[in-house]
Design a protein around this motif. Structure first.
Motif, mmCIF file in Angstrom:
data_model
loop_
_atom_site.group_PDB
_atom_site.id
_atom_site.type_symbol
_atom_site.label_atom_id
_atom_site.label_comp_id
_atom_site.label_asym_id
_atom_site.label_seq_id
_atom_site.Cartn_x
_atom_site.Cartn_y
_atom_site.Cartn_z
ATOM 1 N N ALA A 18 0.812 -1.226 0.000
ATOM 2 C CA ALA A 18 0.000 0.000 0.000
ATOM 3 C C ALA A 18 0.844 1.274 0.000
ATOM 4 N N PRO A 19 1.917 1.396 0.802
ATOM 5 C CA PRO A 19 2.700 2.645 0.773
ATOM 6 C C PRO A 19 3.297 2.959 -0.592
ATOM 7 N N VAL A 20 3.809 1.936 -1.306
ATOM 8 C CA VAL A 20 4.408 2.203 -2.624
ATOM 9 C C VAL A 20 3.326 2.575 -3.634
ATOM 10 N N VAL A 21 2.141 1.972 -3.513
ATOM 11 C CA VAL A 21 1.037 2.336 -4.404
ATOM 12 C C VAL A 21 0.605 3.769 -4.138
ATOM 13 N N LEU A 22 0.527 4.161 -2.879
ATOM 14 C CA LEU A 22 0.193 5.551 -2.546
ATOM 15 C C LEU A 22 1.229 6.516 -3.105
ATOM 16 N N ASP A 23 2.510 6.147 -3.040
ATOM 17 C CA ASP A 23 3.563 6.996 -3.617
ATOM 18 C C ASP A 23 3.353 7.164 -5.124
ATOM 19 N N GLN A 40 -8.739 15.672 -13.244
ATOM 20 C CA GLN A 40 -8.893 14.221 -13.098
ATOM 21 C C GLN A 40 -8.816 13.791 -11.639
ATOM 22 N N TRP A 41 -7.731 14.138 -10.963
ATOM 23 C CA TRP A 41 -7.552 13.765 -9.560
ATOM 24 C C TRP A 41 -7.345 14.974 -8.661
ATOM 25 N N GLY A 42 -7.551 16.177 -9.189
ATOM 26 C CA GLY A 42 -7.356 17.377 -8.381
ATOM 27 C C GLY A 42 -5.886 17.695 -8.193
ATOM 28 N N THR A 43 -5.590 18.501 -7.171
ATOM 29 C CA THR A 43 -4.217 18.938 -6.916
ATOM 30 C C THR A 43 -3.682 18.447 -5.569
ATOM 31 N N THR A 44 -4.533 17.869 -4.764
ATOM 32 C CA THR A 44 -4.107 17.343 -3.458
ATOM 33 C C THR A 44 -3.495 15.963 -3.642
ATOM 34 N N PRO A 45 -2.336 15.701 -3.021
ATOM 35 C CA PRO A 45 -1.780 14.346 -3.116
ATOM 36 C C PRO A 45 -2.816 13.307 -2.689
ATOM 37 N N TYR A 46 -2.842 12.193 -3.387
ATOM 38 C CA TYR A 46 -3.853 11.165 -3.119
ATOM 39 C C TYR A 46 -3.808 10.711 -1.662
ATOM 40 N N PRO A 50 -9.162 13.007 1.858
ATOM 41 C CA PRO A 50 -9.954 12.283 2.852
ATOM 42 C C PRO A 50 -10.293 10.878 2.363
ATOM 43 N N GLY A 51 -9.880 9.891 3.119
ATOM 44 C CA GLY A 51 -10.161 8.495 2.774
ATOM 45 C C GLY A 51 -9.251 7.895 1.728
ATOM 46 N N GLY A 52 -8.321 8.667 1.169
ATOM 47 C CA GLY A 52 -7.458 8.164 0.092
ATOM 48 C C GLY A 52 -6.578 7.008 0.525
ATOM 49 N N ALA A 53 -5.813 7.198 1.603
ATOM 50 C CA ALA A 53 -4.917 6.141 2.078
ATOM 51 C C ALA A 53 -5.714 4.918 2.523
ATOM 52 N N GLU A 54 -6.821 5.160 3.204
ATOM 53 C CA GLU A 54 -7.649 4.045 3.678
ATOM 54 C C GLU A 54 -8.230 3.252 2.503
ATOM 55 N N ARG A 55 -8.619 3.954 1.432
ATOM 56 C CA ARG A 55 -9.171 3.288 0.257
ATOM 57 C C ARG A 55 -8.129 2.353 -0.364
#
Length: 196
Positions: A18-23, A40-46, A50-55
C-alpha cells in the motif's frame, strides 16, 4: 544478452504494498498537474485526500492486487475485484465479472507499456477465473485520452456516468473465457511501445 532490467514482471500484491502504491498515486497527481490536468484527480496528493490512504489499504487487502516490477522495483499496480466500487454510481454487470478498481504506473517509466502489461495480465486473470467480462472505469475528460488508452487495450466504452461533477466512462472487454483453450477474442491487445 537479455537485459532483465527492461522486462516487466508481475507479482501478486499484498497490503504491505500500500505505501508504494500511494507513492505512485501521489506522483501521478504531480505528473498530471505539471501537464495542466487538475480535473482528473485534483491537486491534493492522493495520500492526503480524505479516505485516500484508507481506500488504497482496503483495495490492497480485500481485492486482488498485482504489482508490476522492472528490475525488481515496483513500477505499477493494479487491483482486480468482482465488481465496481460501491462508492461509484456504476450498475452491476448482471453477470460474473472482474473489475479493474485501480490502475497506476510510476510516471518516471512512462512509455514502457506498464499499464498495458497490467491490463493484459487482468485479461489472463479474468480468463483463468472462468469469467468472460472484464470492466474498468476512468475519467472521461481531457479530450478522452484515457478512454482511448483503454480502447487501444481492447476495451469498448459502454456507460458514461457522473460522480458529482466528475465525468466518467465504463469500458468493457469480453475475454473469451468460454471459447476454449487457445482461443482469444480479436479485441485483446498486446502491450507495445508508446503504451501507458
Amino acid at each position: 544478452m537479455n537485459d532483465d532490467r527492461r522486462v516487466i514482471r508481475i507479482r501478486p500484491g499484498s497490503p504491505a504494498d500500500a505505501p508504494v502504491v500511494l507513492d505512485m498515486l501521489d506522483s501521478a497527481v504531480v505528473w498530471m498537474n505539471d501537464r495542466g490536468n487538475t480535473e482528473q484527480w485534483g491537486t491534493t496528493p492522493y495520500s492526503k485526500k480524505p479516505g485516500g490512504a484508507e481506500r488504497v489499504e482496503r483495495y490492497m487487502a480485500e481485492g486482488a492486487p498485482h504489482i508490476a516490477e522492472l528490475g525488481g522495483a515496483p513500477v505499477g499496480a493494479m487491483v482486480l475485484d468482482s465488481g465496481p466500487s460501491p462508492e461509484m454510481p456504476i450498475a452491476p454487470a448482471g453477470e460474473p465479472e472482474r473489475y479493474v478498481r485501480l490502475l497506476v504506473s510510476d510516471r518516471r517509466h512512462a512509455g514502457l507499456g506498464i499499464g498495458a502489461t497490467l491490463l493484459a495480465h487482468a485479461v489472463r486473470e479474468t480468463r483463468r477465473a472462468g469469467v468472460d467480462l472484464l470492466r474498468v472505469d476512468c475519467w472521461a475528460g481531457g479530450g478522452g485520452e484515457l478512454i482511448a488508452f483503454y480502447e487501444r487495450n481492447g476495451f469498448v466504452p459502454t456507460d458514461p456516468f457522473l460522480f458529482g461533477a466528475w465525468p466518467g466512462q465504463v469500458l468493457a472487454q469480453r475475454v473469451g473465457a468460454h471459447r476454449g483453450p487457445g482461443k482469444t477474442p480479436e479485441s485483446t491487445s498486446k502491450a507495445g511501445p508508446g503504451r501507458r
